[in-house]
Design a protein around this motif. Structure first.
Motif, PDB file in Angstrom:
ATOM      1  N   PRO A 233       0.813  -1.217   0.000  1.00 45.10           N
ATOM      2  CA  PRO A 233       0.000   0.000   0.000  1.00 45.10           C
ATOM      3  C   PRO A 233       0.843   1.262   0.000  1.00 45.10           C
ATOM      4  CG  PRO A 233       0.032  -0.984   2.188  1.00 45.10           C
ATOM      5  CD  PRO A 233       0.697  -1.968   1.275  1.00 45.10           C
ATOM      6  N   THR A 234       0.287   2.307  -0.607  1.00 44.88           N
ATOM      7  CA  THR A 234       0.971   3.600  -0.658  1.00 44.88           C
ATOM      8  C   THR A 234       0.289   4.644   0.215  1.00 44.88           C
ATOM      9  OG1 THR A 234      -0.312   4.278  -2.595  1.00 44.88           O
ATOM     10  CG2 THR A 234       1.822   3.189  -3.002  1.00 44.88           C
ATOM     11  N   TYR A 235      -0.866   4.306   0.804  1.00 47.74           N
ATOM     12  CA  TYR A 235      -1.537   5.295   1.643  1.00 47.74           C
ATOM     13  C   TYR A 235      -2.427   4.619   2.674  1.00 47.74           C
ATOM     14  CZ  TYR A 235      -5.914   4.610  -0.975  1.00 47.74           C
ATOM     15  OH  TYR A 235      -7.045   4.066  -1.536  1.00 47.74           O
ATOM     16  N   GLY A 236      -2.805   5.386   3.705  1.00 48.10           N
ATOM     17  CA  GLY A 236      -3.745   4.956   4.727  1.00 48.10           C
ATOM     18  C   GLY A 236      -4.372   6.195   5.330  1.00 48.10           C
ATOM     19  N   PHE A 237      -5.301   6.019   6.267  1.00 46.66           N
ATOM     20  CA  PHE A 237      -6.069   7.143   6.790  1.00 46.66           C
ATOM     21  C   PHE A 237      -5.662   7.503   8.216  1.00 46.66           C
ATOM     22  CE2 PHE A 237      -8.704   5.412   3.426  1.00 46.66           C
ATOM     23  CZ  PHE A 237      -9.044   6.569   2.729  1.00 46.66           C
ATOM     24  N   GLU A 238      -5.313   8.768   8.401  1.00 45.69           N
ATOM     25  CA  GLU A 238      -5.110   9.304   9.746  1.00 45.69           C
ATOM     26  C   GLU A 238      -6.468   9.586  10.385  1.00 45.69           C
ATOM     27  OE1 GLU A 238      -2.328  12.666  11.970  1.00 45.69           O
ATOM     28  OE2 GLU A 238      -2.885  12.963   9.860  1.00 45.69           O
ATOM     29  N   ASN A 239      -7.404  10.080   9.577  1.00 45.91           N
ATOM     30  CA  ASN A 239      -8.796  10.270   9.960  1.00 45.91           C
ATOM     31  C   ASN A 239      -9.617  10.367   8.679  1.00 45.91           C
ATOM     32  OD1 ASN A 239      -8.761  13.148   9.129  1.00 45.91           O
ATOM     33  ND2 ASN A 239      -7.471  13.398  10.952  1.00 45.91           N
ATOM     34  N   ALA A 240     -10.907  10.636   8.805  1.00 48.32           N
ATOM     35  CA  ALA A 240     -11.787  10.625   7.637  1.00 48.32           C
ATOM     36  C   ALA A 240     -11.404  11.670   6.591  1.00 48.32           C
ATOM     37  CB  ALA A 240     -13.227  10.831   8.075  1.00 48.32           C
ATOM     38  N   LYS A 241     -10.726  12.748   7.003  1.00 48.25           N
ATOM     39  CA  LYS A 241     -10.404  13.825   6.086  1.00 48.25           C
ATOM     40  C   LYS A 241      -8.926  13.909   5.746  1.00 48.25           C
ATOM     41  CE  LYS A 241     -14.238  16.710   7.739  1.00 48.25           C
ATOM     42  NZ  LYS A 241     -14.621  18.019   8.348  1.00 48.25           N
ATOM     43  N   CYS A 242      -8.135  13.004   6.277  1.00 48.15           N
ATOM     44  CA  CYS A 242      -6.690  13.126   6.098  1.00 48.15           C
ATOM     45  C   CYS A 242      -6.061  11.779   5.771  1.00 48.15           C
ATOM     46  CB  CYS A 242      -6.059  13.712   7.356  1.00 48.15           C
ATOM     47  SG  CYS A 242      -4.298  14.028   7.189  1.00 48.15           S
ATOM     48  N   LEU A 243      -5.316  11.735   4.675  1.00 47.05           N
ATOM     49  CA  LEU A 243      -4.581  10.552   4.278  1.00 47.05           C
ATOM     50  C   LEU A 243      -3.094  10.764   4.541  1.00 47.05           C
ATOM     51  CD1 LEU A 243      -7.002  11.075   2.040  1.00 47.05           C
ATOM     52  CD2 LEU A 243      -5.959   9.111   0.929  1.00 47.05           C
ATOM     53  N   ILE A 244      -2.420   9.712   4.982  1.00 48.34           N
ATOM     54  CA  ILE A 244      -0.962   9.676   4.999  1.00 48.34           C
ATOM     55  C   ILE A 244      -0.559   8.864   3.783  1.00 48.34           C
ATOM     56  CG2 ILE A 244       1.107   9.051   6.272  1.00 48.34           C
ATOM     57  CD1 ILE A 244      -0.592  11.252   7.580  1.00 48.34           C
ATOM     58  N   CYS A 245       0.231   9.460   2.893  1.00 47.85           N
ATOM     59  CA  CYS A 245       0.477   8.815   1.600  1.00 47.85           C
ATOM     60  C   CYS A 245       1.947   8.937   1.200  1.00 47.85           C
ATOM     61  CB  CYS A 245      -0.405   9.439   0.523  1.00 47.85           C
ATOM     62  SG  CYS A 245      -0.203  11.229   0.341  1.00 47.85           S
ATOM     63  N   SER A 246       2.323   8.104   0.262  1.00 50.81           N
ATOM     64  CA  SER A 246       3.643   8.196  -0.353  1.00 50.81           C
ATOM     65  C   SER A 246       3.450   8.380  -1.851  1.00 50.81           C
ATOM     66  CB  SER A 246       4.476   6.949  -0.067  1.00 50.81           C
ATOM     67  OG  SER A 246       3.862   5.792  -0.612  1.00 50.81           O
ATOM     68  N   TYR A 247       4.366   9.095  -2.466  1.00 49.08           N
ATOM     69  CA  TYR A 247       4.303   9.290  -3.916  1.00 49.08           C
ATOM     70  C   TYR A 247       5.719   9.453  -4.452  1.00 49.08           C
ATOM     71  CZ  TYR A 247       5.002  14.313  -2.997  1.00 49.08           C
ATOM     72  OH  TYR A 247       5.509  15.515  -2.575  1.00 49.08           O
ATOM     73  N   VAL A 248       5.878   9.173  -5.737  1.00 46.93           N
ATOM     74  CA  VAL A 248       7.190   9.269  -6.364  1.00 46.93           C
ATOM     75  C   VAL A 248       7.145  10.333  -7.443  1.00 46.93           C
ATOM     76  CG1 VAL A 248       6.683   7.404  -8.024  1.00 46.93           C
ATOM     77  CG2 VAL A 248       9.058   7.982  -7.482  1.00 46.93           C
ATOM     78  N   LYS A 249       8.163  11.165  -7.451  1.00 47.90           N
ATOM     79  CA  LYS A 249       8.299  12.222  -8.448  1.00 47.90           C
ATOM     80  C   LYS A 249       9.761  12.316  -8.847  1.00 47.90           C
ATOM     81  CE  LYS A 249       7.139  17.123  -9.241  1.00 47.90           C
ATOM     82  NZ  LYS A 249       6.228  16.868 -10.376  1.00 47.90           N
ATOM     83  N   SER A 250      10.020  12.222 -10.154  1.00 45.43           N
ATOM     84  CA  SER A 250      11.398  12.254 -10.674  1.00 45.43           C
ATOM     85  C   SER A 250      12.274  11.193 -10.018  1.00 45.43           C
ATOM     86  CB  SER A 250      12.018  13.648 -10.481  1.00 45.43           C
ATOM     87  OG  SER A 250      11.260  14.625 -11.163  1.00 45.43           O
ATOM     88  N   GLY A 251      11.681  10.031  -9.741  1.00 42.76           N
ATOM     89  CA  GLY A 251      12.439   8.916  -9.197  1.00 42.76           C
ATOM     90  C   GLY A 251      12.651   8.943  -7.703  1.00 42.76           C
ATOM     91  N   ILE A 252      12.170   9.979  -7.009  1.00 40.32           N
ATOM     92  CA  ILE A 252      12.363  10.128  -5.568  1.00 40.32           C
ATOM     93  C   ILE A 252      11.005  10.003  -4.877  1.00 40.32           C
ATOM     94  CG2 ILE A 252      13.148  11.636  -3.707  1.00 40.32           C
ATOM     95  CD1 ILE A 252      15.383  10.612  -5.509  1.00 40.32           C
TER      96      ILE A 252
END
Length: 493
Positions: free
Chosen positions: A275-294
């Motif tokens: 997984p790349t994301y999960g929920f801190e609460n109903a309105k907030c996600l903790i996520c990961s993303y990649v941009k330019s290889g980082i």
């Protein structure tokens, strides 16, 4: 500083360090503040073991030989563990059976029958006391195994129930917080999941059967990744419908983008359970993303679309799990091999729970990767990371250029990262330059870049390696007479 020719510098990074290998950190799962993960042990002939670590405890190995915690669904596997309510469920490689291990027990108990049916990617249906999982039946007379979603009574009081079948492949079952709706992904030959997948949703009746099945998103030319329900019952998922794997929310028949940026919040589904994301609460996600290889770790407000980066030193992030006030993930950086991290969301403080490699290398011997964007065939550009020769005790004659090693990664839809790689540092610390290429077809640069390799495998990827080498020669970073290209798996020569 001593002057010696490139490629001849003595280095403390020995071939023994590289050949010794490292622990491979596999999929993770969490329950009630306790994290579970899988470690693949080279010294035990590749056996995968199950580890548990409570919030204020130390890691503890749960499975002894001959148990081998691994799934072979879709051959590459993944998704072999599920932690829920003080119990962990896992797939065992040798007999393909599902097992249940209680918190106060050391003896795993089977909950599936003997045979050649494989299981992965399970979730717990608390309301009906059952496990919903992907099944792959290899017991049929046809050469093609049959995929489905099935449900197991966790106390083995009832036979397994088939919930969904008919497609070639299934993944990512996800149950709404009230237990009334089930979402999942499916796809069919000849599509790969990073090409075309479909997101489905159905109502779950009291007896566990599915009704009112509805197609939500996906199809030809759209890849869906990780459907997941927010605490308020809103279904979220990742789609590349704009050309980039971005996050979306679906509620009451309406789909809306949470954010639209040229970055990837998804991964190619070679395996389950990343997984790349999960929920801190109903309105907030903790996520990961990649941009330019980082890779980046961030907090995304699903109402405003505000993306706020969470400070951390890692340039590669995998297996994001959010639990109460913490986020667990696997991270790596140019100075550190992959580790399992527990990050406190209140102050961003971090604790390392496990390391894939404990070897310490003086940073003065480590080459710092630099992003490289260079021209290639068909008026396109390609990407990679350049590692210059680095050893604080040696330099080369001013009129000499270093030999260059060009690396072509596997996949082919994989992607290289800047996580510390002792194999690379073995060479750079001896005076070699190295280019790690994210050739066309690699993930992390949008769907268009990924699709540039379609019907061009062995052509444009090779072009990118060749053009990357020549570009470094032209820029004065490599010796034209001393170039070598190597690779493995899909990048092999």
């Amino acid at each position: 500083m001593e002057i010696q020719p490139y490629g001849s510098w003595p280095s403390p990074i020995s071939s023994g360090m590289v050949a010794a290998g490292q622990i491979r950190l596999g999929e993770m799962s969490h329950s009630d503040g306790t994290l579970y993960w899988v470690e693949n042990r080279p010294e035990e002939e590749g056996r995968s073991v199950l580890i548990r670590c409570a919030l204020h405890g130390r890691p503890k190995e749960l499975t002894s030989s001959p148990f081998n915690v691994r799934s072979r669904v879709h051959e590459y596997g993944g998704g072999s563990i599920l932690a829920a309510e003080g119990t962990v469920y896992f797939s065992n490689l040798s007999d393909h059976r599902l097992y249940r291990l209680e918190l106060d027990s050391t003896i795993p108990l089977p909950i599936s029958a003997p045979g050649n049916i494989r299981y992965a990617d399970g979730i717990l249906d608390k309301r009906r006391r059952r496990l919903i999982t992907v099944a792959e039946n290899h017991e049929l007379s046809s050469s093609e195994p049959l995929g489905s979603l099935v449900a197991f009574d966790i106390n083995c009081a009832h036979p397994p129930q088939t919930l969904v079948s008919g497609s070639d492949f299934y993944s990512s079952p996800s149950l709404s917080p009230d237990g009334n709706q089930l979402a999942w992904l499916s796809w069919n030959h000849p599509s790969m999941p990073w090409d075309s997948t479909e997101l489905w949703m159905a109502h779950v009746e009291l007896d566990g059967s599915l009704t009112r099945t509805e197609h939500i998103a996906g199809g030809q030319e759209e890849s869906i990744f990780q459907p997941l329900w927010a605490p308020d019952g809103t279904l979220h998922f990742v789609s590349d419908r704009t050309g980039w794997w971005n996050l979306y929310a679906y509620r009451s028949g309406t789909t809306k983008p949470l954010i639209e940026i040229e970055a990837e919040f998804g991964r190619p589904q070679w395996i389950f359970g990343n997984p790349t994301y999960g929920f801190e609460n109903a309105k907030c996600l903790i996520c990961s993303y990649v941009k330019s290889g980082i890779w980046h770790l961030a907090r995304l407000n699903s109402i405003t679309g505000t993306l706020e980066e969470i400070p951390c030193p890692y340039t590669e992030i995998r297996h994001v799990h959010v639990s109460r006030n913490h986020v667990y993930f696997q991270g790596g950086s140019p100075h550190e091999s992959m580790v399992i991290v527990r990050l406190d969301l209140s102050d961003s403080s971090r604790e390392i729970l496990a390391r894939s490699n404990t070897t310490h290398i003086d940073r003065n011997h480590l080459s710092e990767p630099r992003e490289l964007i260079f021209p290639t065939t068909h008026n396109k550009t390609a990407h990679g990371f350049f590692y210059p020769p680095t050893n604080h005790k040696f330099s080369a004659p001013s009129d000499e250029f270093p030999p260059l090693i060009v690396v072509s990664h596997g996949g082919p839809t994989g992607a290289t990262t800047t996580t510390l790689n002792l194999d690379f540092q073995f060479w750079t610390s001896r005076g070699f330059a190295l280019l790690d290429v994210n050739y066309r077809g690699s993930t992390g640069y949008g769907r268009g870049y990924r699709e540039d390799l379609k019907r061009q495998w062995g052509l444009v990827d090779v072009d990118d390696c060749e053009f990357g080498a020549n570009y470094l020669v032209e820029q004065g970073y490599a010796d034209r007479k001393r170039l070598v290209i190597r690779g493995a798996s899909a990048g092999g020569y």
